[in-house]
Design a protein around this motif. Structure first.
Motif, short mmCIF file in Angstrom:
data_model
loop_
_atom_site.label_atom_id
_atom_site.label_comp_id
_atom_site.label_asym_id
_atom_site.label_seq_id
_atom_site.Cartn_x
_atom_site.Cartn_y
_atom_site.Cartn_z
N ALA A 163 -8.69 9.42 63.08
CA ALA A 163 -8.69 10.61 62.62
C ALA A 163 -8.64 11.65 63.96
CB ALA A 163 -9.96 11.19 61.96
N LYS A 164 -9.16 11.30 65.01
CA LYS A 164 -9.17 12.02 66.12
C LYS A 164 -7.77 12.04 66.51
CE LYS A 164 -13.83 12.05 67.86
NZ LYS A 164 -14.81 11.17 68.33
N ILE A 165 -7.20 11.06 66.54
CA ILE A 165 -5.75 10.57 67.20
C ILE A 165 -4.67 11.53 66.12
CG2 ILE A 165 -3.88 8.98 67.63
CD1 ILE A 165 -5.88 7.11 68.98
N GLU A 166 -4.88 11.44 65.16
CA GLU A 166 -4.07 12.16 64.19
C GLU A 166 -4.21 13.78 64.46
OE1 GLU A 166 -4.51 11.14 60.18
OE2 GLU A 166 -4.01 9.25 60.43
N ASP A 167 -5.18 14.24 64.67
CA ASP A 167 -5.56 15.68 64.98
C ASP A 167 -4.91 16.07 66.21
OD1 ASP A 167 -7.10 16.07 62.88
OD2 ASP A 167 -8.93 16.05 63.97
N LEU A 168 -4.84 14.90 67.17
CA LEU A 168 -4.08 15.01 68.44
C LEU A 168 -2.64 15.22 68.42
CD1 LEU A 168 -4.39 15.02 71.55
CD2 LEU A 168 -4.31 12.55 71.59
N ILE A 169 -2.00 14.20 67.37
CA ILE A 169 -0.80 14.31 67.15
C ILE A 169 -0.21 15.65 66.78
CG2 ILE A 169 1.35 13.50 65.95
CD1 ILE A 169 -0.43 10.58 65.96
N LEU A 170 -1.31 16.29 65.76
CA LEU A 170 -0.76 17.59 64.99
C LEU A 170 -0.89 18.70 66.16
CD1 LEU A 170 -2.59 17.01 61.70
CD2 LEU A 170 -0.13 16.99 62.12
N GLY A 214 -11.63 2.85 70.95
CA GLY A 214 -11.19 4.08 70.18
C GLY A 214 -10.96 5.30 71.40
N GLN A 215 -12.09 5.07 72.30
CA GLN A 215 -12.04 5.82 73.54
C GLN A 215 -10.98 5.24 74.41
OE1 GLN A 215 -16.06 5.29 74.49
NE2 GLN A 215 -16.68 7.29 74.18
N GLN A 216 -10.64 4.07 74.40
CA GLN A 216 -9.66 3.47 75.40
C GLN A 216 -8.29 3.89 75.14
OE1 GLN A 216 -9.85 -0.68 75.80
NE2 GLN A 216 -12.00 -0.67 76.62
N VAL A 269 -7.20 14.81 74.88
CA VAL A 269 -7.46 13.79 74.01
C VAL A 269 -8.88 13.87 73.42
CG1 VAL A 269 -5.67 12.50 74.77
CG2 VAL A 269 -7.99 12.17 75.64
N GLY A 270 -9.74 14.99 73.53
CA GLY A 270 -10.90 15.00 73.20
C GLY A 270 -11.98 14.14 73.65
N LEU A 271 -11.75 13.46 74.94
CA LEU A 271 -12.37 12.62 75.52
C LEU A 271 -13.26 13.37 76.68
CD1 LEU A 271 -12.53 9.45 75.03
CD2 LEU A 271 -11.17 9.34 77.03
#
Lengths: 305, 258
Positions: B191-198, B158-160, B138-140
């Motif tokens: 944007a980070k979450i959308e990348d993650l979905i992809l 956003g991190q949560q 998740v890029g965390l």
């Protein structure tokens, strides 16, 4: 801009009406806190401050109570011990039961049971202390006489048990509120991960409800230490030093209430009684402070682990 | 109609009705959600999108008064609502990410492993590895690797949300439901979450509820458009959003994007 200065900056955007309400609230707050401070001040003045005061405080906690001896002995050690024993017994009984009721009414009980149980508990809080005293006298006191073969059934244990019933509604309703709020917040998120109810309770609910449970205990404790009439009626109200939970005793509140009526103003005994009251008051304040400190500290460690 | 080379749909929903007390929230939902695709659920507020996710994750009954009042849902060909695996297993396999991130009162590390710990007991070393894997996913990881023991609530919102996604992923779900996962977030976290979905869509099926038509375009290939408790329009995302047949959907799509 004029508008900016008047509304946003100077008064934080409050209208005239808002400001009146704010001033009134502040006034009430000051009055409330003022009464607390005045109570302590007056107790202090009447307790005879001066050279003998530190000695009197020490004597209050350690000495014997024999006001008719020459010279009179005015220590209240027996009363402090009685108070601690009775409150301790009451807390030991009412905390687990109260938390259990709180959990049950907030989460486990079906809606209909919840709707019946909550008002009944509130009624329990409305019963006058003297009625509790009578009730205890015809049940526990008589029963103890038979079961424990006592000449009189008035005991520390009996007073503690009745006191626990008196504390129960406060502990139960405060803890129920704490549980309810936390369950509402976390239930869906936690259970959607597929864990069981016990895991949710142990790892999330209990941790987050902890400050509320401590508050419930503090409320019960404050009520227990301050309760006078019922424990006076049920403890036997004797000045002998209690040596077991089945002996008779006299909690400090009962001693003060019993003696103050027949005491000459400004006599040594009068000063001693006020010293006792002052110490009781400060003790309750101190307990509350300690509990709120403990709450922060323990919650911190629970949370981080 | 089912030929041998089309796989069984992930979810087959037939005439699904859900009520909250006397109020019908979903009336007559019919759809097949394809496996190995991202399905977006669009529609105005209060039209039953979140309710459908609750049905799929089997958490509907936690909402007071809510019940399925008719219809069937099949998950991989098996009846979801009385699935032989039981409700807890279903919740594990069909994970959900809520709209508002809610870290549990424990460390970042324990947050990630909360569900996973319950479902399979793992050794400490293995656990550390998994924490690393899912936080990385998740890029965390880079942002929190030095404070794994501090409370999850100390992170930014956003991190949560990414922590909550990591927590759901650590459960190794087969499907991830997301209920407007970005509605409380800033554009960067979104944007980070959308990348993650992809990135995730090759591993697991994803169903995402969103208000954001542009987001639906970016992440999804299949799309359901809800209106007042029914599906007004469904099909390929591009088709639904470019030439909708339903007049109300048309109005919304044109109004928002035209």
């Amino acid at each position: 801009m004029k508008w900016d200065k008047d509304l946003s900056t100077r008064h934080g955007g409050l209208s005239a009406r808002d400001r009146i309400v704010r001033s009134l609230c502040l006034l009430f707050l000051v009055a409330g806190v003022g009464i607390l401070i005045l109570t302590i001040v007056y107790l202090f003045i009447e307790s005879g401050p001066g050279k003998g005061f530190p000695y009197r405080v020490l004597d209050c906690f350690t000495g014997e109570w024999q006001p008719l001896a020459t010279p009179p002995k005015l220590g209240m050690a027996h009363a402090w011990v009685s108070t601690f024993m009775i409150t301790g017994i009451a807390l030991a009984i009412s905390l687990p039961i109260g938390f259990g009721i709180g959990l049950f009414t907030s989460e486990i009980a079906p809606l209909i049971v919840r709707r019946l149980l909550t008002p009944s508990l509130e009624l329990l809080a409305g019963i006058p202390a003297v009625v509790y005293g009578f009730f205890g006298a015809v049940t526990l006191v008589r029963w103890f006489e038979k079961v424990f073969q006592l000449s009189t059934g008035e005991t520390i244990l009996g007073a503690g048990i009745v006191l626990s019933v008196m504390m129960l509604p406060f502990i139960a309703s405060t803890s129920a509120e704490a549980f309810r709020a936390v369950f509402r917040e976390y239930r869906e998120s936690v259970l959607s991960l597929g864990v069981d109810q016990l895991t949710m309770f142990r790892r999330v609910i209990l941790v987050r409800a902890f400050p509320g449970l401590i508050a419930a205990a503090a409320l019960g404790l404050a009520r227990g230490v301050g309760e006078t009439l019922a424990v006076l009626m049920l403890s036997g109200n004797t000045t002998a030093f209690p040596d077991s939970i089945l002996s008779r005793g006299q909690p400090i509140t009962a001693l003060l209430a019993t003696e103050i009526g027949e005491t000459a103003v400004d006599s040594e005994k009068y000063h001693m009684l006020f010293t006792g009251a002052l110490c009781l008051m400060l003790l309750v304040l101190l307990l509350n402070l300690a509990i709120s400190f403990l709450k922060k500290k323990v919650y911190g460690t629970l949370y981080a682990s | 109609m089912e030929s041998n080379n089309t796989p069984i749909p992930l979810f087959e929903i037939r005439d699904l009705h859900v009520r909250y007390g006397d109020m019908a929230v979903l009336h007559g939902i019919n759809t097949d959600m394809p496996a190995r695709e991202v399905t977006a659920i669009l529609g105005p507020s209060g039209c039953g999108k979140s309710t459908l996710l609750r049905v799929l994750n089997r958490t509907l009954k936690l909402t007071p008064m809510a019940r399925v009042s008719g219809g069937t849902v099949k998950y991989q060909g098996e009846n979801l609502l009385s699935h032989p695996l039981g409700e807890q297993q279903i919740r594990k396999r069909i994970g959900i990410v809520q709209q508002r991130p809610l870290p549990f009162p424990m460390s970042i590390r324990d947050n990630v492993m909360f569900g996973a710990d319950y479902h399979n007991k793992t050794r400490a070393a293995e656990k550390d590895e998994q924490v690393h894997t899912y936080l990385d996913k998740v890029g965390l990881w880079e942002e929190v690797k030095d404070r794994l023991k501090s409370p999850g609530s100390m992170l930014s919102i956003g991190q949560q949300q990414r922590l909550c996604i990591a927590r759901s992923l650590a459960n190794r779900p087969e499907v991830l439901l997301m209920d407007e996962p970005c509605s409380a977030l800033d554009p960067d976290s979104t944007a980070k979450i959308e990348d993650l979905i992809l990135k995730l869509k090759d591993e697991i099926a994803i169903v995402i509820v969103t208000h954001n038509l542009a987001q639906a375009r970016r992440v999804s290939s299949n799309c359901l458009f809800f209106l007042n408790g029914t599906i007004a329009e469904q099909g390929k995302t591009a088709g639904v959003l470019n030439n909708p047949a339903h007049p109300s959907v048309q109005a919304i799509v044109m109004g928002r994007e035209g």
